[in-house]
Write an enzyme that holds these catalytic residues in place. Sequence first.
Site, short mmCIF file in Angstrom:
data_model
loop_
_atom_site.label_atom_id
_atom_site.label_comp_id
_atom_site.label_asym_id
_atom_site.label_seq_id
_atom_site.Cartn_x
_atom_site.Cartn_y
_atom_site.Cartn_z
N GLN A 1 4.34 -0.21 -4.21
CA GLN A 1 3.01 -0.62 -3.76
C GLN A 1 3.04 -1.14 -2.32
O GLN A 1 2.23 -1.98 -1.92
CB GLN A 1 2.44 -1.69 -4.69
CG GLN A 1 2.15 -1.19 -6.09
CD GLN A 1 1.03 -0.16 -6.12
OE1 GLN A 1 0.15 -0.15 -5.29
NE2 GLN A 1 1.08 0.75 -7.09
N SER A 2 3.94 -0.61 -1.52
CA SER A 2 4.15 -1.08 -0.15
C SER A 2 2.91 -0.89 0.74
O SER A 2 2.37 0.21 0.84
CB SER A 2 5.33 -0.32 0.47
OG SER A 2 5.36 -0.49 1.87
N ASN A 3 2.51 -1.97 1.42
CA ASN A 3 1.46 -1.87 2.43
C ASN A 3 1.93 -1.07 3.64
O ASN A 3 1.17 -0.31 4.24
CB ASN A 3 1.03 -3.26 2.88
CG ASN A 3 0.27 -4.02 1.82
OD1 ASN A 3 -0.48 -3.43 1.05
ND2 ASN A 3 0.47 -5.32 1.76
#
Length: 297
Positions: free
Chosen positions: A89-91
């Site tokens: 779920q990396s920004n």
Amino acid sequence: MARAELSDLPAALAAALAALPRVSLAHTPTPLEFCRRLSRALGDAEVWIKRDDCTGLAFGGNKARQLEFTLGEAVHQGADCVIQGAASQSNHCRQCAAACARLGLACYLVLVRDARAEPVQGNLLLDHVLGAQITWVEGPLRESLDDAKLALAERLRQEGRRPYAIVGDRGRALSALGYVNAFLELWAQLEVHSLRPDAVYVCSAGATGAGLRLAARLFGDPFRIVSIAPIRWEYDAREAMARAANLAAAELGIPMHLTRDDFHLDEGYVGPGYGQISPEARAAIELTARTEGILLD
């Protein structure tokens, strides 16, 4: 860049940044806003917020500033694809995929198959929507993820591609330049409002905090830079931040030797693990949302 008097420093630093390879991605300057109702709720603080959630690239966030310099180098080197990687779920990966789409570069993401990898939702869903090609790796999020990114880069080179991998000290140093530039922006806004804060707090255990700390040192340490870690890395994060800051300074032609002791990094708010919300974090998110209409991550 030669050392400059404080009055000349913003222009000199801006010129040094402008001389580096860079692409335009972020909507800047982002606003500096007084949080009147949040300050009243806290009771003993005057809180201002630099709205880097408004950088405009795929829902915004701090990574747009960093990607201006890492992808600037990629474009300068003639890359036709970019490799980045992190948690599912990396920004950073979400904004990297968006930036590559804007620049016409293929985006390859090396993601950790963690507890939020299924079902496909949130940032991972956006990665797919933005056209990123995803490779999964097993195990925890750690620095060795760079090895998987470099291995993918080598395979792509053998296929005739021209990959650029965002990895290691080089990636952190170029990313830190984005927040040297952000400090210049903030400095000008503080002057307009006749403000001199006691401290600037930032959620970072890497490049964002490194860039702000470097710039603060160049400006004579007018206020503390306090980095609140979102993760406990397996390596010495303060040492890595010092290296990033010093390498970023070298890119600007500035002799600088910051050490780990120059960095205030607080790891006491990580909670149960990376991306796992604590009751205190949930309370802070709700308080800010209900007093200012601002959504925190």
